[in-house]
Design an enzyme around this catalytic site. Sequence first.
Site, PDB file in Angstrom:
ATOM      1  N   SER A  15      70.341 -17.126 -55.197  1.00 26.59           N
ATOM      2  CA  SER A  15      70.169 -16.709 -53.805  1.00 26.59           C
ATOM      3  C   SER A  15      69.102 -17.565 -53.143  1.00 26.59           C
ATOM      4  CB  SER A  15      69.739 -15.239 -53.761  1.00 26.59           C
ATOM      5  OG  SER A  15      69.247 -14.946 -52.476  1.00 26.59           O
ATOM      6  N   HIS A  47      74.496 -18.317 -53.094  1.00 24.16           N
ATOM      7  CA  HIS A  47      74.433 -17.045 -52.364  1.00 24.16           C
ATOM      8  C   HIS A  47      73.499 -17.177 -51.163  1.00 24.16           C
ATOM      9  CE1 HIS A  47      74.818 -12.614 -52.273  1.00 24.16           C
ATOM     10  NE2 HIS A  47      73.555 -12.599 -51.900  1.00 24.16           N
ATOM     11  N   ASP A  84      71.887 -15.163 -47.960  1.00 26.73           N
ATOM     12  CA  ASP A  84      71.610 -13.834 -47.405  1.00 26.73           C
ATOM     13  C   ASP A  84      71.366 -13.911 -45.908  1.00 26.73           C
ATOM     14  OD1 ASP A  84      71.634 -12.098 -49.708  1.00 26.73           O
ATOM     15  OD2 ASP A  84      69.908 -13.230 -50.411  1.00 26.73           O
ATOM     16  N   MET A 123      70.512 -11.841 -42.574  1.00 24.11           N
ATOM     17  CA  MET A 123      69.933 -10.556 -42.123  1.00 24.11           C
ATOM     18  C   MET A 123      69.641 -10.632 -40.634  1.00 24.11           C
ATOM     19  SD  MET A 123      67.268  -9.870 -45.218  1.00 24.11           S
ATOM     20  CE  MET A 123      67.611 -10.395 -46.893  1.00 24.11           C
ATOM     21  N   HIS A 140      76.446 -13.382 -47.799  1.00 23.13           N
ATOM     22  CA  HIS A 140      76.244 -11.924 -47.863  1.00 23.13           C
ATOM     23  C   HIS A 140      75.685 -11.474 -46.519  1.00 23.13           C
ATOM     24  CE1 HIS A 140      73.557  -8.547 -49.821  1.00 23.13           C
ATOM     25  NE2 HIS A 140      74.436  -8.054 -48.959  1.00 23.13           N
ATOM     26  N   MET A 199      74.174  -9.063 -44.121  1.00 24.04           N
ATOM     27  CA  MET A 199      73.443  -7.791 -43.975  1.00 24.04           C
ATOM     28  C   MET A 199      73.192  -7.621 -42.482  1.00 24.04           C
ATOM     29  SD  MET A 199      70.958  -8.284 -47.232  1.00 24.04           S
ATOM     30  CE  MET A 199      71.408 -10.001 -47.377  1.00 24.04           C
ATOM     31  N   MET A 212      74.656  -3.599 -54.731  1.00 21.38           N
ATOM     32  CA  MET A 212      73.230  -3.906 -54.622  1.00 21.38           C
ATOM     33  C   MET A 212      72.465  -3.124 -55.700  1.00 21.38           C
ATOM     34  SD  MET A 212      73.020  -6.059 -52.174  1.00 21.38           S
ATOM     35  CE  MET A 212      71.232  -6.206 -52.214  1.00 21.38           C
ATOM     36  N   PHE A 217      65.198  -7.585 -48.725  1.00 17.46           N
ATOM     37  CA  PHE A 217      64.107  -8.456 -49.200  1.00 17.46           C
ATOM     38  C   PHE A 217      64.377  -8.917 -50.630  1.00 17.46           C
ATOM     39  CE2 PHE A 217      62.419  -5.605 -46.008  1.00 17.46           C
ATOM     40  CZ  PHE A 217      61.740  -6.478 -45.173  1.00 17.46           C
ATOM     41  N   GLY A 218      63.884 -10.099 -50.945  1.00 16.17           N
ATOM     42  CA  GLY A 218      63.925 -10.575 -52.322  1.00 16.17           C
ATOM     43  C   GLY A 218      62.740  -9.997 -53.091  1.00 16.17           C
ATOM     44  N   GLY A 219      62.758 -10.191 -54.397  1.00 17.04           N
ATOM     45  CA  GLY A 219      61.606  -9.837 -55.216  1.00 17.04           C
ATOM     46  C   GLY A 219      61.395  -8.357 -55.462  1.00 17.04           C
ATOM     47  N   ASP A 276      73.391  -7.703 -57.231  1.00 18.85           N
ATOM     48  CA  ASP A 276      72.393  -8.446 -56.450  1.00 18.85           C
ATOM     49  C   ASP A 276      71.098  -7.629 -56.334  1.00 18.85           C
ATOM     50  OD1 ASP A 276      71.074 -10.007 -54.581  1.00 18.85           O
ATOM     51  OD2 ASP A 276      72.534  -9.730 -52.977  1.00 18.85           O
ATOM     52  N   GLY A 277      70.011  -8.220 -56.839  1.00 20.70           N
ATOM     53  CA  GLY A 277      68.696  -7.594 -56.677  1.00 20.70           C
ATOM     54  C   GLY A 277      68.012  -7.313 -57.994  1.00 20.70           C
ATOM     55  N   GLY A 278      66.860  -7.954 -58.198  1.00 28.18           N
ATOM     56  CA  GLY A 278      66.066  -7.696 -59.406  1.00 28.18           C
ATOM     57  C   GLY A 278      66.725  -8.195 -60.679  1.00 28.18           C
TER      58      GLY A 278
HETATM   59  C1  DX5 Z   1      68.333  -8.820 -50.965  1.00 34.92           C
HETATM   60  C2  DX5 Z   1      69.274  -9.969 -51.108  1.00 34.92           C
HETATM   61  C3  DX5 Z   1      69.290 -10.651 -52.422  1.00 34.92           C
HETATM   62  C4  DX5 Z   1      67.977 -11.273 -52.820  1.00 34.92           C
HETATM   63  C5  DX5 Z   1      67.821 -11.056 -54.286  1.00 34.92           C
HETATM   64  O1  DX5 Z   1      68.603  -8.126 -49.801  1.00 34.92           O
HETATM   65  O2  DX5 Z   1      70.610  -9.551 -50.862  1.00 34.92           O
HETATM   66  O3  DX5 Z   1      70.326 -11.610 -52.529  1.00 34.92           O
HETATM   67  O4  DX5 Z   1      67.883 -12.634 -52.561  1.00 34.92           O
HETATM   68  O5  DX5 Z   1      66.571 -11.469 -54.632  1.00 34.92           O
HETATM   69  P1  DX5 Z   1      65.897 -11.191 -56.038  1.00 34.92           P
HETATM   70  O6  DX5 Z   1      66.744 -11.865 -57.060  1.00 34.92           O
HETATM   71  O7  DX5 Z   1      64.570 -11.789 -55.870  1.00 34.92           O
HETATM   72  O8  DX5 Z   1      65.875  -9.687 -56.227  1.00 34.92           O
HETATM   73 ZN    ZN Z   2      72.325 -10.988 -51.306  1.00 37.57          ZN
END
Ligand code: DX5
Ligand code: ZN
Length: 227
Positions: free
Chosen positions: A24, A48, A50, A52, A79, A81, A154, A160-162, A187-189
Amino acid sequence: MGADTKEELIRSWRFKMDVKIAPSILSADFGRLNEDIKTIEPYADLLHVDVMDGNFVPNITIGPCVVRKIKTKLPIDVHLMISEPLKYGPEFAKAGASMISFHGELFESDKDGLVHAVEEIKKLNVKVGVVLNPDKRLEIIKPVLDKVDFVLLMSVYAGFGGQKFIPEVLEKIKDLRKIFSGDIQVDGGINDKTAELVVKAGANVLVAGTYIFDSKDRKKAIESLKR
Ligand code: DX5
Ligand code: ZN
């Protein structure tokens, strides 16, 4: 003799499915995006992206004009959002997306609207996917499971990432795999530990931002997810 029940059939397909990795770019350096993409391109399967809008989620990222400038051989997996996927979907397809997903909960009480949205995105000649946040039930997307190419579940709240992986998604992946034979993205964590859990549950496409882009050896990071 092959598998008899639909469930057994789907399970047998699953074991033939390769695990694909979708880095991502949310965790990449946007100031040198194409250079950063080059560092993961030889090892990844999808890219990927993202998107938003500051409305469906509190964060704002990028629009079609940035996607148009991405240089990659990887299929671009957008993706969305955003609150209006049908309004902006065509722009992302024109900008180079090969896959577009949008959130099913936008049509939580509008089954016909959801079917229509999937059909409209499909007309753009991209693979179409529906997404669900961790608290949204599979029931919402059941009317389109025979129409979509993939489902994105999800494992953090979109925005948000991380963030930290939410383990409750594992049951949802298992339930979905019993009734859906297409690609299941998570997707996520995602890291080397959570990757193993989601693949065992039935997912075959892993989206990972922080784990890959913050790693000193991105090739190794991607390989550890595939394992
Ligand atoms: C969050 C995004 C993810 C994000 C994942 O809303 O859809 O794609 O980049 O990031 P990590 O891998 O850091 O959780
Ligand atoms: Zn995503």
